[in-house]
Write a protein that holds these residues in place. Sequence first.
Motif, PDB file in Angstrom:
ATOM      1  N   ASN A  58      50.920  49.563  28.292  1.00  0.00           N
ATOM      2  CA  ASN A  58      49.763  50.454  28.240  1.00  0.00           C
ATOM      3  C   ASN A  58      49.279  50.869  29.626  1.00  0.00           C
ATOM      4  OD1 ASN A  58      49.967  50.044  25.533  1.00  0.00           O
ATOM      5  ND2 ASN A  58      48.024  48.958  25.285  1.00  0.00           N
ATOM      6  N   GLY A  59      49.139  52.173  29.797  1.00  0.00           N
ATOM      7  CA  GLY A  59      48.605  52.731  31.031  1.00  0.00           C
ATOM      8  C   GLY A  59      47.193  53.258  30.869  1.00  0.00           C
ATOM      9  N   ARG A  60      46.940  54.027  29.825  1.00  0.00           N
ATOM     10  CA  ARG A  60      45.594  54.583  29.612  1.00  0.00           C
ATOM     11  C   ARG A  60      44.559  53.477  29.445  1.00  0.00           C
ATOM     12  NH1 ARG A  60      48.581  57.828  26.110  1.00  0.00           N
ATOM     13  NH2 ARG A  60      47.657  56.794  24.285  1.00  0.00           N
ATOM     14  N   GLU A  61      44.980  52.390  28.806  1.00  0.00           N
ATOM     15  CA  GLU A  61      44.074  51.263  28.628  1.00  0.00           C
ATOM     16  C   GLU A  61      43.603  50.720  29.971  1.00  0.00           C
ATOM     17  OE1 GLU A  61      43.886  46.903  26.366  1.00  0.00           O
ATOM     18  OE2 GLU A  61      45.800  47.936  26.605  1.00  0.00           O
ATOM     19  N   ALA A  62      44.461  50.790  30.978  1.00  0.00           N
ATOM     20  CA  ALA A  62      44.092  50.314  32.313  1.00  0.00           C
ATOM     21  C   ALA A  62      42.897  51.084  32.860  1.00  0.00           C
ATOM     22  CB  ALA A  62      45.284  50.442  33.262  1.00  0.00           C
ATOM     23  N   LEU A  63      42.875  52.390  32.612  1.00  0.00           N
ATOM     24  CA  LEU A  63      41.753  53.197  33.072  1.00  0.00           C
ATOM     25  C   LEU A  63      40.471  52.838  32.328  1.00  0.00           C
ATOM     26  CD1 LEU A  63      43.456  56.695  33.462  1.00  0.00           C
ATOM     27  CD2 LEU A  63      42.951  55.009  35.244  1.00  0.00           C
ATOM     28  N   ARG A  64      40.587  52.524  31.049  1.00  0.00           N
ATOM     29  CA  ARG A  64      39.403  52.117  30.295  1.00  0.00           C
ATOM     30  C   ARG A  64      38.863  50.785  30.807  1.00  0.00           C
ATOM     31  NH1 ARG A  64      42.722  53.622  25.875  1.00  0.00           N
ATOM     32  NH2 ARG A  64      42.799  51.486  25.055  1.00  0.00           N
ATOM     33  N   GLU A  65      39.768  49.849  31.074  1.00  0.00           N
ATOM     34  CA  GLU A  65      39.346  48.547  31.598  1.00  0.00           C
ATOM     35  C   GLU A  65      38.655  48.712  32.954  1.00  0.00           C
ATOM     36  OE1 GLU A  65      39.378  45.453  30.599  1.00  0.00           O
ATOM     37  OE2 GLU A  65      40.751  45.316  28.895  1.00  0.00           O
ATOM     38  N   ALA A  66      39.269  49.495  33.827  1.00  0.00           N
ATOM     39  CA  ALA A  66      38.698  49.685  35.154  1.00  0.00           C
ATOM     40  C   ALA A  66      37.362  50.406  35.088  1.00  0.00           C
ATOM     41  CB  ALA A  66      39.681  50.468  36.027  1.00  0.00           C
ATOM     42  N   LYS A  76      47.873  36.977  25.344  1.00  0.00           N
ATOM     43  CA  LYS A  76      48.008  38.390  25.021  1.00  0.00           C
ATOM     44  C   LYS A  76      46.791  38.970  24.315  1.00  0.00           C
ATOM     45  CE  LYS A  76      53.048  38.279  24.918  1.00  0.00           C
ATOM     46  NZ  LYS A  76      54.286  38.467  24.109  1.00  0.00           N
ATOM     47  N   THR A  77      45.879  38.131  23.813  1.00  0.00           N
ATOM     48  CA  THR A  77      44.680  38.673  23.180  1.00  0.00           C
ATOM     49  C   THR A  77      43.626  39.062  24.199  1.00  0.00           C
ATOM     50  OG1 THR A  77      43.644  36.497  22.904  1.00  0.00           O
ATOM     51  CG2 THR A  77      45.059  37.290  21.110  1.00  0.00           C
ATOM     52  N   TYR A  78      43.781  38.635  25.453  1.00  0.00           N
ATOM     53  CA  TYR A  78      42.807  39.044  26.460  1.00  0.00           C
ATOM     54  C   TYR A  78      43.429  39.681  27.694  1.00  0.00           C
ATOM     55  CZ  TYR A  78      43.474  33.999  27.699  1.00  0.00           C
ATOM     56  OH  TYR A  78      43.982  32.750  27.970  1.00  0.00           O
ATOM     57  N   GLN A  79      44.667  39.356  28.031  1.00  0.00           N
ATOM     58  CA  GLN A  79      45.352  40.105  29.082  1.00  0.00           C
ATOM     59  C   GLN A  79      46.037  41.325  28.468  1.00  0.00           C
ATOM     60  OE1 GLN A  79      47.892  37.357  31.198  1.00  0.00           O
ATOM     61  NE2 GLN A  79      46.153  36.180  31.977  1.00  0.00           N
ATOM     62  N   MET A  80      46.364  42.320  29.295  1.00  0.00           N
ATOM     63  CA  MET A  80      46.785  43.624  28.785  1.00  0.00           C
ATOM     64  C   MET A  80      48.264  43.696  28.418  1.00  0.00           C
ATOM     65  SD  MET A  80      44.753  46.405  31.110  1.00  0.00           S
ATOM     66  CE  MET A  80      46.015  47.585  30.631  1.00  0.00           C
ATOM     67  N   ASP A  81      48.571  44.566  27.489  1.00  0.00           N
ATOM     68  CA  ASP A  81      49.937  44.868  27.081  1.00  0.00           C
ATOM     69  C   ASP A  81      50.627  45.636  28.215  1.00  0.00           C
ATOM     70  OD1 ASP A  81      52.282  45.932  25.975  1.00  0.00           O
ATOM     71  OD2 ASP A  81      51.357  46.285  24.021  1.00  0.00           O
ATOM     72  N   PRO A  82      51.772  45.130  28.722  1.00  0.00           N
ATOM     73  CA  PRO A  82      52.464  45.821  29.816  1.00  0.00           C
ATOM     74  C   PRO A  82      52.862  47.255  29.521  1.00  0.00           C
ATOM     75  CG  PRO A  82      53.294  43.588  29.605  1.00  0.00           C
ATOM     76  CD  PRO A  82      52.399  43.829  28.419  1.00  0.00           C
TER      77      PRO A  82
END
Length: 330
Positions: free
Chosen positions: A232-240, A224-230
């Motif tokens: 979170n949606g906005r974080e997905a856009l930042r990662e991408a 959980k320290t490196y894979q994403m919190d289920p």
Amino acid sequence: MTFPITRHRRLRRSAGLRNMVRETQLTVNDFIYPIFVTYGQNIKEEIPSMPGVYHLSLDQLQLEIDAVVASGIQSILLFGVPEHKDAVGSSAYEPDGIVQQAIRSVKSRAPHLVVVADTCLCQFTDHGHCGCILHNQSTGAAEVDNDASLELLVKTAVSQAQAGADIIAPSNMMDGFVSAIRDGLDEAGFEMIPIMSYSVKYASAYYGPFREAAHSTPQFGDRKTYQMDPANGREALREAESDVIEGADMLMVKPALAYLDILRQLKDHFDLPVVAYNVSAEYSMVKAAALNGWIDEKAIVLETLTGMKRAGADLIITYHALDAARWLKE
């Protein structure tokens, strides 16, 4: 206009009309088929939690590749199960590692097949994490060392490209992994090898059967320290966005089924191909229900894959690929 002038059922009256106005087309060219390879001879062992999916030795892999080619599928994704593991996952980047051997075997059997190499360390480390471990001096806790892990991931990607991989697919979720691998590939002369980034990979409960298949369950803690919190949606856009800036050629969402909203967001925000990973538990749930006679497996699978395509997926990694390819021909 409204009823009775407008009648939506007019365009549903026959199979021909429905085919003519169908908005989303699912084809065999959309599929990437995951395969697990291991050492030994004449090994074809079914994975208990994934009926119809096997651990294959290299000789059996050749037969599986024949079936893939016959189905019309254009691409496979290779995962390796090594003979030995250590703290730094050294067998991931050995020139003669299991994945590297498998890549060469596939390219000799079917040169035109697009081979995607999963680039991670979890199934090669004795602790099961996706990078090397740092012991925090102040707390004594074991943590994944982001920057030191990047060096090993670059070595792995370059060794896979040297073996003949057509696409590098890093799945580790370390910060900066796309940039590091892009630089490493370019420096090694592989400027034309694309990166299919696991850009949005959630810390999901849907990975359970895969961890059995890849022998990659963490021996302590979780990811959980490196894979994403289920949640979170906005974080997905930042990662991408980070991966786009760093040089990714394709963006992936994993898992797919519970994250179709994320898939659509990536499709709407970025102009790169988007890949959906129809993961192991999504597959296993369908198989279990089908084996119990509770569902129509063909109908469920094709509807689910079509839904992923409609949500924005340009490509779908799926263990259903061989079956789905056959059903689409019927």
